[in-house]
Design a protein around this motif. Structure first.
Motif, PDB file in Angstrom:
ATOM      1  N   SER A 164      51.959  -1.446 -94.690  1.00 13.64           N
ATOM      2  CA  SER A 164      51.839  -0.046 -94.297  1.00 13.64           C
ATOM      3  C   SER A 164      51.328   0.803 -95.447  1.00 13.64           C
ATOM      4  O   SER A 164      51.665   0.578 -96.617  1.00 13.64           O
ATOM      5  CB  SER A 164      53.204   0.468 -93.835  1.00 13.64           C
ATOM      6  N   ARG A 209      52.681   7.782 -90.307  1.00 15.87           N
ATOM      7  CA  ARG A 209      53.828   8.118 -89.465  1.00 15.87           C
ATOM      8  C   ARG A 209      53.319   8.647 -88.127  1.00 15.87           C
ATOM      9  O   ARG A 209      52.470   9.527 -88.100  1.00 15.87           O
ATOM     10  CB  ARG A 209      54.727   9.161 -90.129  1.00 15.87           C
ATOM     11  N   ARG A 210      53.881   8.130 -87.052  1.00 13.15           N
ATOM     12  CA  ARG A 210      53.469   8.576 -85.722  1.00 13.15           C
ATOM     13  C   ARG A 210      53.959   9.989 -85.474  1.00 13.15           C
ATOM     14  O   ARG A 210      55.136  10.294 -85.733  1.00 13.15           O
ATOM     15  CB  ARG A 210      54.046   7.630 -84.665  1.00 13.15           C
TER      16      ARG A 210
END
Length: 269
Positions: free
Chosen positions: A247, A251-252
């Protein structure tokens, strides 16, 4: 065979096993068509409720819709009625690497149009003259053309009509035009016989599919199609699923109000 001379209906388990095997072969055929740049046209014609649609569904079930597509043309528009009769069908013929399954085809003119009076005698006569020429041109062009006629008895057709009438999920399959085929059974028979005389040609013969038992008809038709085309399994390039990278901090964002609610969780958990 049963005591009345009719073939027994295939049992579900052996039918489904053989159908799945044949569908796997259809996938191989599809890959051969794509890799070799071949063009395949399969015509499905026959009596109303004879099982054409359900057979097409099984043929196309596991195929790539970008390679194999179904052509089910609606009634012609006013503009299309002024065109050369075959013109709107030509637009649906396959390019290299494609398969087209015609759910009814240019043979509408020799069937419903002839019986119901939707074409003139001159148009009908012209069709019977031009159709063999048209199909010879397709074959000469390299298109693999297969034509299947699905046959069913008058008693079995009526039984299927009644089943559709009583089933709200299949009632859309039944139209007033379909019911005309009951009262005009012999007219359709004569039209079919005359059509066969003119269009059953060495370059593009008709193949009759006995469809009193739909399961048997599907197996027989698909088996014949596969046996009639000299395809072979195409070796695919091996693929490997790559490792997912680490990652980078994404962030969604919060869900918006228009997301689809979890009805399945609320009702079925």
């Amino acid at each position: 065979m049963s005591t009345d001379g009719k073939a027994r209906r295939l049992k579900r388990k052996p039918y489904e096993k053989e159908l799945f095997r044949l569908q796997a072969e259809l996938v191989k055929l599809q890959e051969w068509v794509r890799a070799e740049g071949r063009r395949v046209v399969v015509i499905f014609e026959g009596r109303d409720a004879a099982g054409k649609g359900s057979t097409i569904k099984r043929v196309a079930e596991y195929l790539n819709p970008r390679v194999a597509r179904i052509a089910a043309l609606p009634a012609p528009t006013e503009r299309e009625r002024t065109q050369w009769y075959f013109q709107r069908y030509v637009a649906h013929l396959p390019a290299a690497g494609e398969i087209v399954l015609f759910d009814r085809s240019w043979y509408n003119r020799a069937g419903v149009e002839r019986v119901m009076g939707f074409c003139t005698q001159e148009e009908y006569t012209r069709f019977l003259h031009q159709c063999p020429i048209f199909e010879r041109l397709l074959v000469e062009e390299g298109i693999l053309l297969r034509k299947y006629w699905f046959s069913v008895s008058d008693a079995e057709q009526e039984r299927r009509f009644r089943a559709r009438l009583e089933d709200p999920m299949r009632r859309w399959k039944l139209s007033a035009m379909d019911l005309e085929s009951i009262t005009r059974w012999e007219e359709y028979s004569r039209a079919k016989d005359e059509m066969m005389v003119h269009t059953h040609i060495p370059e593009a013969p008709w193949y009759d599919v006995e469809s009193e038992d739909k399961r048997r008809a599907r197996i027989n038709m698909i088996s014949h199609l596969l046996s009639s085309i000299p395809y072979h399994e195409v070796q695919r390039t091996p693929l490997e699923i790559p490792e997912r990278p680490a990652s980078t901090g994404y962030r969604r964002p919060p869900r918006v109000e228009t997301h689809v609610p979890d009805v399945a969780g609320a009702r079925l958990s």
